[in-house]
Design a protein around this motif. Structure first.
Motif, mmCIF file in Angstrom:
data_model
loop_
_atom_site.group_PDB
_atom_site.id
_atom_site.type_symbol
_atom_site.label_atom_id
_atom_site.label_comp_id
_atom_site.label_asym_id
_atom_site.label_seq_id
_atom_site.Cartn_x
_atom_site.Cartn_y
_atom_site.Cartn_z
ATOM 1 N N GLY A 17 0.802 -1.212 0.000
ATOM 2 C CA GLY A 17 0.000 0.000 0.000
ATOM 3 C C GLY A 17 0.838 1.266 0.000
ATOM 4 N N HIS A 18 2.053 1.184 -0.409
ATOM 5 C CA HIS A 18 2.951 2.326 -0.506
ATOM 6 C C HIS A 18 2.354 3.388 -1.426
ATOM 7 N N TYR A 76 -11.678 11.186 10.915
ATOM 8 C CA TYR A 76 -12.409 10.189 10.128
ATOM 9 C C TYR A 76 -12.239 10.366 8.618
ATOM 10 N N PHE A 77 -12.008 11.598 8.138
ATOM 11 C CA PHE A 77 -11.878 11.815 6.693
ATOM 12 C C PHE A 77 -10.414 11.939 6.274
ATOM 13 N N LEU A 78 -9.620 12.668 7.060
ATOM 14 C CA LEU A 78 -8.209 12.855 6.704
ATOM 15 C C LEU A 78 -7.313 11.824 7.384
ATOM 16 N N HIS A 79 -7.919 10.925 8.155
ATOM 17 C CA HIS A 79 -7.202 9.798 8.779
ATOM 18 C C HIS A 79 -5.987 10.247 9.576
ATOM 19 N N MET A 80 -6.180 11.312 10.364
ATOM 20 C CA MET A 80 -5.078 11.788 11.199
ATOM 21 C C MET A 80 -4.940 10.916 12.435
ATOM 22 N N ASN A 81 -3.714 10.526 12.735
ATOM 23 C CA ASN A 81 -3.411 10.008 14.072
ATOM 24 C C ASN A 81 -1.911 10.127 14.283
ATOM 25 N N GLY A 82 -1.439 9.731 15.441
ATOM 26 C CA GLY A 82 -0.034 9.932 15.767
ATOM 27 C C GLY A 82 0.912 9.024 14.995
ATOM 28 N N VAL A 84 0.689 8.010 11.444
ATOM 29 C CA VAL A 84 0.938 8.202 10.016
ATOM 30 C C VAL A 84 2.238 8.966 9.800
ATOM 31 N N GLU A 85 3.006 8.560 8.817
ATOM 32 C CA GLU A 85 4.271 9.215 8.453
ATOM 33 C C GLU A 85 5.197 9.365 9.654
ATOM 34 N N GLY A 86 5.205 8.389 10.506
ATOM 35 C CA GLY A 86 6.090 8.451 11.659
ATOM 36 C C GLY A 86 5.800 9.641 12.561
ATOM 37 N N GLY A 87 4.537 10.108 12.569
ATOM 38 C CA GLY A 87 4.174 11.214 13.446
ATOM 39 C C GLY A 87 4.438 12.585 12.851
ATOM 40 N N TRP A 88 4.999 12.653 11.641
ATOM 41 C CA TRP A 88 5.352 13.971 11.079
ATOM 42 C C TRP A 88 4.139 14.764 10.637
ATOM 43 N N THR A 89 3.084 14.088 10.188
ATOM 44 C CA THR A 89 1.855 14.824 9.859
ATOM 45 C C THR A 89 1.309 15.485 11.110
ATOM 46 N N LEU A 90 1.326 14.735 12.208
ATOM 47 C CA LEU A 90 0.804 15.294 13.458
ATOM 48 C C LEU A 90 1.656 16.484 13.898
ATOM 49 N N MET A 91 2.987 16.337 13.786
ATOM 50 C CA MET A 91 3.877 17.433 14.182
ATOM 51 C C MET A 91 3.611 18.686 13.344
ATOM 52 N N SER A 92 3.518 18.509 12.010
ATOM 53 C CA SER A 92 3.291 19.676 11.156
ATOM 54 C C SER A 92 1.921 20.288 11.433
ATOM 55 N N THR A 93 0.938 19.434 11.775
ATOM 56 C CA THR A 93 -0.393 19.958 12.086
ATOM 57 C C THR A 93 -0.365 20.789 13.364
ATOM 58 N N THR B 28 5.022 11.281 -0.699
ATOM 59 C CA THR B 28 4.094 12.193 -1.373
ATOM 60 C C THR B 28 3.004 12.656 -0.420
ATOM 61 N N ALA B 29 2.492 11.723 0.379
ATOM 62 C CA ALA B 29 1.409 12.081 1.300
ATOM 63 C C ALA B 29 1.891 13.134 2.281
ATOM 64 N N LEU B 30 3.096 12.957 2.808
ATOM 65 C CA LEU B 30 3.628 13.929 3.772
ATOM 66 C C LEU B 30 3.841 15.280 3.096
ATOM 67 N N GLY B 31 4.434 15.265 1.888
ATOM 68 C CA GLY B 31 4.667 16.508 1.162
ATOM 69 C C GLY B 31 3.367 17.230 0.877
ATOM 70 N N PHE B 32 2.346 16.464 0.445
ATOM 71 C CA PHE B 32 1.075 17.095 0.138
ATOM 72 C C PHE B 32 0.419 17.627 1.402
#
Lengths: 143, 207
Positions: A17-18, A76-82, A84-93, B28-32
């Motif tokens: 699922g990459h 539920y829509f953007l599938h945020m949690n601690g 994903v992406e090793g926590g970097w999405t959460l950090m940037s958020t 890509t997901a992180l960048g976006f």
């Protein structure tokens, strides 16, 4: 054919699922959807039905439901949690939220004081007028 | 360094240290996501502007007279529905169903177009009654904020149509799946921004 290709292209790493994003589920979307309907309907009903006499209460209720609904959408829509992406999405958020809070709170605070302190004659903000000293409110009636 | 060179020279072999830089899986997901967060900052600035200027009607009509909440409710419903139908498109993609994905994407696009139609009608109405962007600071801030959101939806629709053509031509390839994931994040993000718009601009505006 495309599914086969897909799998072969993933060969270089072990994760399935990459680049497809997180796995979504039907129940997750439906929970988010129904929560959103409720969380949207309540503030609209509060405003359109004139439920509260006090303006501040109404504003607080609207703000509360907006924040809750944004969190529901994120989860539920953007599938945020601690995770994903090793926590970097959460950090940037979190960084963005801090930045947004500073921008909004700072602008409103500064502009509010500019209005009350520098433009006594052109004040259209009822909340600001009641806050003013009677002496500074030169001959202007409260709205 | 020099030590290393003499060693390599002595043995007649060359050593290469071509180690890959560590990178996150699914970059890509992180960048976006980072793009969306910076977009969020643009909206923060526009929200702050509206917060500061939103009551300065320059003697004209205020939000209570100008905004039609039932129209906003319809718009909110349309955008919310388009979010869930995009979710269904993603579920169809996960199952590998090209037809399901395409059908749900088309439905999403129709809801999005409906949203834009209602918004353009509202803008037209406001300009018609003399509350255009030039009429006051409040209306300038209003058109800037809501218009920017509307522009995002417009470009989302353009992206959606292009992606539909791509999926129709190539199917659910790895590239198209990646684009779908990005567009789904974009679309849900616009829904999140709209929550702020209907709460902060419309609901609080009519009070």
């Amino acid at each position: 054919m495309s599914a086969q290709d897909n799998h072969a292209a993933h060969g270089h790493d072990d994760h399935h699922g990459h680049d497809d994003g997180p796995h979504s589920t039907f129940s997750g979307y439906m929970i988010g959807f129904f929560l959103s309907i409720i969380l949207t309907a309540i503030p609209f009903a509060v405003v359109m039905g004139d439920v509260f006499e006090n303006r501040t209460t109404t504003v607080a209720v609207i703000a509360f439901f907006a924040v809750v609904q944004i969190i529901v959408h994120m989860v539920y829509f953007l599938h945020m949690n601690g995770k994903v992406e090793g926590g970097w999405t959460l950090m940037s958020t979190i960084f963005t939220l801090v930045f947004v809070a500073v921008t909004l709170a700072g602008t409103l605070w500064v502009m509010y004081h500019m209005n009350t302190n520098m433009m006594p004659g052109h004040n259209h903000n009822p909340a600001a007028v009641t806050q003013q000293q009677p002496a500074a409110d030169q001959g202007h009636t409260n709205h | 360094m020099s030590n290393h060179n003499t060693l390599a020279g002595a043995t007649g072999t060359r050593d290469y240290f071509l180690k890959e830089e560590p990178h996150v899986e699914n970059g890509t997901a992180l960048g976006f996501w980072l793009y969306l967060m910076s977009d969020c900052l643009i909206f923060a600035a526009l929200f702050a502007t509206y917060g500061a200027l939103g009551r300065n009607y320059a003697g004209g009509a205020g939000g209570a007279e100008l905004f039609d909440l039932s129209l906003v409710a319809i718009n909110t419903a349309l955008l919310l529905l388009s979010s869930i139908t995009f979710g269904f498109a993603m579920l169809a993609k996960q199952k590998g169903s090209v037809k399901g994905t395409v059908v749900w994407l088309i439905i999403t696009g129709l809801f999005g177009a409906g949203f834009l139609g209602v918004e353009l009608y509202e803008f037209h109405h406001l300009i018609h009654v003399g509350a255009g962007p030039q009429s006051s600071a409040a209306m300038s801030a209003f058109f800037a904020l809501v218009g920017t959101h509307g522009l995002h939806v417009t470009f989302g629709l353009v992206w959606l149509v292009v992606l539909l053509l791509q999926i129709g031509k190539h199917g659910l390839t790895r590239e198209n799946n990646r684009r779908l994931m990005c567009l789904s994040m974009f679309w849900h993000f616009l829904d999140v921004v709209w929550i702020g718009v209907f709460s902060f601009v419309y609901l609080m505006g009519v009070l």
